[in-house]
Design a protein around this motif. Sequence first.
Motif, mmCIF file in Angstrom:
data_model
loop_
_atom_site.group_PDB
_atom_site.id
_atom_site.type_symbol
_atom_site.label_atom_id
_atom_site.label_comp_id
_atom_site.label_asym_id
_atom_site.label_seq_id
_atom_site.Cartn_x
_atom_site.Cartn_y
_atom_site.Cartn_z
ATOM 1 N N SER A 193 0.845 -1.191 0.000
ATOM 2 C CA SER A 193 0.000 0.000 0.000
ATOM 3 C C SER A 193 0.880 1.240 0.000
ATOM 4 N N TYR A 194 0.571 2.175 -0.895
ATOM 5 C CA TYR A 194 1.424 3.347 -1.093
ATOM 6 C C TYR A 194 0.662 4.648 -0.874
ATOM 7 N N PRO A 195 0.932 5.342 0.250
ATOM 8 C CA PRO A 195 0.330 6.665 0.459
ATOM 9 C C PRO A 195 0.817 7.601 -0.653
ATOM 10 N N GLY A 196 -0.073 8.395 -1.187
ATOM 11 C CA GLY A 196 0.302 9.359 -2.213
ATOM 12 C C GLY A 196 0.273 8.831 -3.631
ATOM 13 N N ALA A 197 0.171 7.516 -3.814
ATOM 14 C CA ALA A 197 0.109 6.955 -5.168
ATOM 15 C C ALA A 197 -1.335 6.938 -5.646
ATOM 16 N N GLY A 198 -1.521 7.132 -6.956
ATOM 17 C CA GLY A 198 -2.847 7.124 -7.549
ATOM 18 C C GLY A 198 -3.217 5.775 -8.130
ATOM 19 N N ALA A 212 5.426 10.850 -4.579
ATOM 20 C CA ALA A 212 5.017 9.603 -3.919
ATOM 21 C C ALA A 212 4.632 8.543 -4.943
ATOM 22 N N HIS A 213 3.983 8.956 -6.005
ATOM 23 C CA HIS A 213 3.571 8.020 -7.047
ATOM 24 C C HIS A 213 4.793 7.417 -7.747
ATOM 25 N N ALA A 214 5.774 8.269 -8.048
ATOM 26 C CA ALA A 214 7.005 7.780 -8.692
ATOM 27 C C ALA A 214 7.729 6.783 -7.791
ATOM 28 N N ALA A 215 7.801 7.088 -6.510
ATOM 29 C CA ALA A 215 8.459 6.170 -5.569
ATOM 30 C C ALA A 215 7.705 4.841 -5.498
ATOM 31 N N ALA A 216 6.367 4.896 -5.532
ATOM 32 C CA ALA A 216 5.555 3.677 -5.502
ATOM 33 C C ALA A 216 5.808 2.832 -6.750
ATOM 34 N N GLN A 217 5.947 3.479 -7.890
ATOM 35 C CA GLN A 217 6.194 2.740 -9.137
ATOM 36 C C GLN A 217 7.544 2.022 -9.079
ATOM 37 N N VAL A 218 8.562 2.695 -8.569
ATOM 38 C CA VAL A 218 9.887 2.084 -8.469
ATOM 39 C C VAL A 218 9.848 0.905 -7.501
ATOM 40 N N HIS A 219 9.303 1.120 -6.312
ATOM 41 C CA HIS A 219 9.280 0.066 -5.294
ATOM 42 C C HIS A 219 8.383 -1.103 -5.718
ATOM 43 N N SER A 220 7.179 -0.792 -6.199
ATOM 44 C CA SER A 220 6.245 -1.877 -6.541
ATOM 45 C C SER A 220 6.770 -2.717 -7.706
ATOM 46 N N TRP A 221 7.433 -2.098 -8.665
ATOM 47 C CA TRP A 221 7.978 -2.848 -9.801
ATOM 48 C C TRP A 221 8.987 -3.887 -9.323
ATOM 49 N N ARG A 222 9.856 -3.473 -8.420
ATOM 50 C CA ARG A 222 10.847 -4.411 -7.848
ATOM 51 C C ARG A 222 10.136 -5.543 -7.117
ATOM 52 N N GLU A 223 9.138 -5.182 -6.311
ATOM 53 C CA GLU A 223 8.419 -6.186 -5.524
ATOM 54 C C GLU A 223 7.581 -7.122 -6.399
ATOM 55 N N ILE A 224 6.993 -6.578 -7.441
ATOM 56 C CA ILE A 224 6.207 -7.406 -8.368
ATOM 57 C C ILE A 224 7.122 -8.420 -9.054
ATOM 58 N N GLN A 225 8.286 -7.975 -9.496
ATOM 59 C CA GLN A 225 9.225 -8.899 -10.136
ATOM 60 C C GLN A 225 9.680 -9.988 -9.174
ATOM 61 N N LYS A 226 9.994 -9.607 -7.931
ATOM 62 C CA LYS A 226 10.399 -10.610 -6.935
ATOM 63 C C LYS A 226 9.272 -11.610 -6.692
ATOM 64 N N PHE A 227 8.045 -11.103 -6.541
ATOM 65 C CA PHE A 227 6.877 -11.935 -6.291
ATOM 66 C C PHE A 227 6.672 -12.943 -7.421
ATOM 67 N N LEU A 228 6.696 -12.472 -8.663
ATOM 68 C CA LEU A 228 6.477 -13.363 -9.798
ATOM 69 C C LEU A 228 7.606 -14.375 -9.962
ATOM 70 N N HIS A 229 8.824 -13.927 -9.736
ATOM 71 C CA HIS A 229 9.966 -14.845 -9.830
ATOM 72 C C HIS A 229 9.857 -15.938 -8.754
#
Length: 176
Positions: free
Chosen positions: A112-117, A148-165
């Motif tokens: 969950s990302y505060p400030g992300a749309g 905040a949205h940019a930071a969420a995109q960077v963090h979530s992308w890393r986490e999504i890749q880890k999750f799928l891998h």
Amino acid sequence: MATYLTQIGATVCINGTNSINGFPLYYRDLCVPPIPYKNENMLISESGVVDFTGIFGDPKLHQDSVLPVEKAQGKILLVVGEKDMNYNSKAYATDIMERMKKLGKTHCALLSYPGAGHMIEPPCSPLCYQSWLPIISCPVFWGGEAPAHAAAQVHSWREIQKFLHLHLGPTQSSNL
């Protein structure tokens, strides 16, 4: 799909709902009725941009429309922007997590990302605060605050890749 197809091994849901809204979901002999839109709650800004946040009914009052996510066989990662101006994504994700916890299910995680749309996309994608929606022929708000949205995109992308891998295994190298 993750709710109804047993062969789905992992799902990433970005700013989704916990229910069917507006139009029924049909799958084979199954028909999940929708929660009707409350079009009278649609807000339009002075500049003509639509805010959808008020048109979605309360899933707790429409249990037949709630997706039985707890029946999913695969792992689920919910990614939500807390400044989503399309859905109340945080509330939907919280409901899913509470239902999972109540049943002792551990195959669901929440970022969950505060400030992300609403439009959480891969890193370096610009914030899409509002855009034209052809289905209703007008612009709609998606929300978010740029840093905040940019930071969420960077963090979530890393986490999504880890999750799928982790849950789908290593992938072949791409020629793209």
